[in-house]
Design an enzyme around this catalytic site. Structure first.
Site, PDB file in Angstrom:
ATOM      1  N   PRO A 112       0.832  -1.214   0.000  1.00 23.60           N
ATOM      2  CA  PRO A 112       0.000   0.000   0.000  1.00 23.60           C
ATOM      3  C   PRO A 112       0.866   1.263   0.000  1.00 23.60           C
ATOM      4  O   PRO A 112       1.809   1.345   0.802  1.00 23.60           O
ATOM      5  CB  PRO A 112      -0.808  -0.095   1.302  1.00 23.60           C
ATOM      6  CG  PRO A 112      -0.378  -1.334   2.011  1.00 23.60           C
ATOM      7  CD  PRO A 112       0.690  -2.023   1.212  1.00 23.60           C
ATOM      8  N   GLY A 114       2.221   4.957   0.823  1.00 29.13           N
ATOM      9  CA  GLY A 114       2.103   5.819   2.008  1.00 29.13           C
ATOM     10  C   GLY A 114       1.987   5.034   3.302  1.00 29.13           C
ATOM     11  O   GLY A 114       1.640   5.584   4.337  1.00 29.13           O
ATOM     12  N   LEU A 117       5.966   1.165   4.141  1.00 32.65           N
ATOM     13  CA  LEU A 117       6.516  -0.164   3.831  1.00 32.65           C
ATOM     14  C   LEU A 117       7.377  -0.157   2.558  1.00 32.65           C
ATOM     15  O   LEU A 117       7.596  -1.205   1.943  1.00 32.65           O
ATOM     16  CB  LEU A 117       5.374  -1.192   3.726  1.00 32.65           C
ATOM     17  CG  LEU A 117       4.583  -1.379   5.034  1.00 32.65           C
ATOM     18  CD1 LEU A 117       3.386  -2.302   4.839  1.00 32.65           C
ATOM     19  CD2 LEU A 117       5.485  -1.920   6.146  1.00 32.65           C
ATOM     20  N   GLY A 118       7.829   1.027   2.180  1.00 29.36           N
ATOM     21  CA  GLY A 118       8.835   1.121   1.116  1.00 29.36           C
ATOM     22  C   GLY A 118       8.285   1.033  -0.291  1.00 29.36           C
ATOM     23  O   GLY A 118       9.004   0.687  -1.226  1.00 29.36           O
ATOM     24  N   ALA A 121      10.287   3.303  -2.702  1.00 28.68           N
ATOM     25  CA  ALA A 121      11.661   2.830  -2.937  1.00 28.68           C
ATOM     26  C   ALA A 121      11.653   1.577  -3.804  1.00 28.68           C
ATOM     27  O   ALA A 121      12.460   1.440  -4.732  1.00 28.68           O
ATOM     28  CB  ALA A 121      12.339   2.538  -1.602  1.00 28.68           C
ATOM     29  N   ALA A 122      10.713   0.660  -3.519  1.00 32.66           N
ATOM     30  CA  ALA A 122      10.653  -0.582  -4.300  1.00 32.66           C
ATOM     31  C   ALA A 122      10.315  -0.273  -5.755  1.00 32.66           C
ATOM     32  O   ALA A 122      10.908  -0.842  -6.684  1.00 32.66           O
ATOM     33  CB  ALA A 122       9.623  -1.535  -3.700  1.00 32.66           C
ATOM     34  N   ASP A 163      15.939   3.271   2.467  1.00 38.54           N
ATOM     35  CA  ASP A 163      14.859   2.492   1.855  1.00 38.54           C
ATOM     36  C   ASP A 163      15.300   1.830   0.558  1.00 38.54           C
ATOM     37  O   ASP A 163      15.073   0.636   0.344  1.00 38.54           O
ATOM     38  CB  ASP A 163      13.654   3.397   1.547  1.00 38.54           C
ATOM     39  CG  ASP A 163      12.895   3.782   2.798  1.00 38.54           C
ATOM     40  OD1 ASP A 163      13.460   3.669   3.897  1.00 38.54           O
ATOM     41  OD2 ASP A 163      11.734   4.208   2.673  1.00 38.54           O
TER      42      ASP A 163
HETATM   43  O1  PMV Z   1       9.726   5.457   3.710  1.00 42.40           O
HETATM   44  P1  PMV Z   1       9.269   5.537   5.116  1.00 42.40           P
HETATM   45  O2  PMV Z   1       8.046   6.332   5.283  1.00 42.40           O
HETATM   46  O3  PMV Z   1       9.240   4.176   5.692  1.00 42.40           O
HETATM   47  O4  PMV Z   1      10.355   6.339   6.011  1.00 42.40           O
HETATM   48  C1  PMV Z   1      11.680   6.387   5.669  1.00 42.40           C
HETATM   49  C2  PMV Z   1      12.538   6.400   6.880  1.00 42.40           C
HETATM   50  C3  PMV Z   1      13.001   7.758   7.378  1.00 42.40           C
HETATM   51  O5  PMV Z   1      14.090   7.502   8.249  1.00 42.40           O
HETATM   52  C4  PMV Z   1      11.889   8.446   8.170  1.00 42.40           C
HETATM   53  C5  PMV Z   1      13.452   8.692   6.271  1.00 42.40           C
HETATM   54  C6  PMV Z   1      14.737   8.245   5.578  1.00 42.40           C
HETATM   55  O6  PMV Z   1      14.948   8.712   4.458  1.00 42.40           O
HETATM   56  O7  PMV Z   1      15.524   7.460   6.126  1.00 42.40           O
END
Ligand code: PMV
Length: 336
Positions: A112, A114, A117-118, A121-122, A163
């Site tokens: 999901p 936001g 859970l990445g 980035a994935a 991430d």
């Molecule tokens: O992508 P998220 O929402 O899981 O958060 C990333 C982790 C943080 O430490 C808050 C930001 C970062 O860039 O490391």
């Protein structure tokens, strides 16, 4: 190994050959050091058993991105698919100077957006791999990581890079900004419970808010950041040995720090309290930026499904994950 596939499609009576390349990457959880990692602390993150799949293929029209629910042209800045567009534009500007390539990027995600859970980035890692493969570039993991990081920046502003490294390499990683990631091998693999609160939030906003807190309380923040690094080393140690009881108690300490820097909410505190009601749960914490998003819990071995069953009644997007060792993966096409 890049998996180039040609899909044969029939159009106007002709057999057309459609070139396509697919890649997938896992989402991630952060076990310790989120937020503090942006300010130079050590952090531990791990891949999860939910993935994002991206397929790059020929198109006759303008380059575009499609998913189950949306479609958008690459050249349009409509706020959709920001990470993917940024990755695709970086690749084009670096490697395809005449911008000749026309492609469609199709995305299928089990994560999901936001949720902490990445997902972004994935998607950035899988896009960088699929598109570079489609364009015939053979990029190293380091190059893929750098390009994916650009995608992360376009979504979150000032990310640490944690991430995209976790999603790229898979397994469990110890990370510090500017250093190479260290992969931690697990001698006694275990499962963790992941619960999505259902509350979306913006990582960029939360990271900025924590930055303000640091400016107001520089000395206290520094002490917490140093202690967050210490917690990360301990977390890495107990993950390696699979000591879930110790891990759970570190989650509780870590959660107290995250609360102090202002990224927990009453809703998340209540969620953590209710998950920890079972004697079989050793501890729980926010995973990722907080402000909503998801939590993780360390559960006594053998009781993961019992706790999951109880929690999913209120929070349907809950699951138990092992720590998959595989990060980026070239795929046989599944979305034709
Ligand atoms: O992508 P998220 O929402 O899981 O958060 C990333 C982790 C943080 O430490 C808050 C930001 C970062 O860039 O490391």
């Amino acid at each position: 190994m890049i998996n180039h596939q040609s899909l044969a499609t029939r159009r106007s009576g002709f057999l057309m050959i459609r070139k396509s390349v697919s890649a997938s990457a896992p989402g991630k959880i952060i076990l310790s050091g989120e937020h503090f990692v942006v300010h130079g602390s050590y952090s531990v993150a791990a891949a999860i058993n939910k993935r994002v799949l991206v397929k790059a293929s020929d198109t006759e029209g303008k380059s575009r991105i499609v998913s189950e629910n949306e479609a958008s042209n690459l050249s349009t800045d409509d706020g959709n698919f920001r990470a993917i567009k940024s990755v695709a534009r970086t690749i084009i500007s670096r490697y395809d100077s005449e911008e000749k390539a026309r492609f469609e990027l199709s995305v299928a995600s089990e994560i999901p957006p936001g949720s902490g859970l990445g997902s972004s980035a994935a998607v950035a890692v899988a896009t960088a791999a699929a598109l570079s493969g489609y364009l015939g570039l053979s990029l190293s993991k380091k190059e893929i990581s750098e390009i994916a990081f650009e995608g992360e920046k376009s979504v979150h502003g000032n990310p640490s890079g944690l991430d995209n490294q976790a999603c790229l390499y898979g397994g469990l990683v110890l990370f510090k900004k500017g250093n190479e990631v260290e992969r931690i091998s697990l001698t006694s693999p275990f499962h963790l419970l992941v619960v999505y609160s259902g509350k979306k939030r913006s990582t960029g906003k939360l990271v900025r808010r924590v930055g303000e807190k640091r400016e107001r309380f520089p000395n206290y923040f520094l002490r917490l950041a140093t202690s967050a690094s210490g917690i990360s080393f301990e977390v890495a140690k107990y993950c390696k040995s699979g000591d879930l009881e110790k891990l759970g108690s570190l989650f509780t300490t870590s959660q107290a720090q995250l609360s102090w820097i202002g990224v927990s909410t009453e809703f998340i505190d209540d969620l953590i309290e209710s998950v920890c009601e079972s004697d079989e749960v050793f501890g729980a914490k926010i995973t990722g930026a907080g402000g909503g998003g998801s939590i993780i819990a360390a559960v006594k071995r053998g009781y993961e499904d019992v706790v999951l069953c109880r929690v999913s009644k209120r929070f349907p997007v809950s699951f138990v994950t092992e720590i998959p060792q595989e990060g980026l993966r070239w795929e046989k096409n599944q979305m034709s």
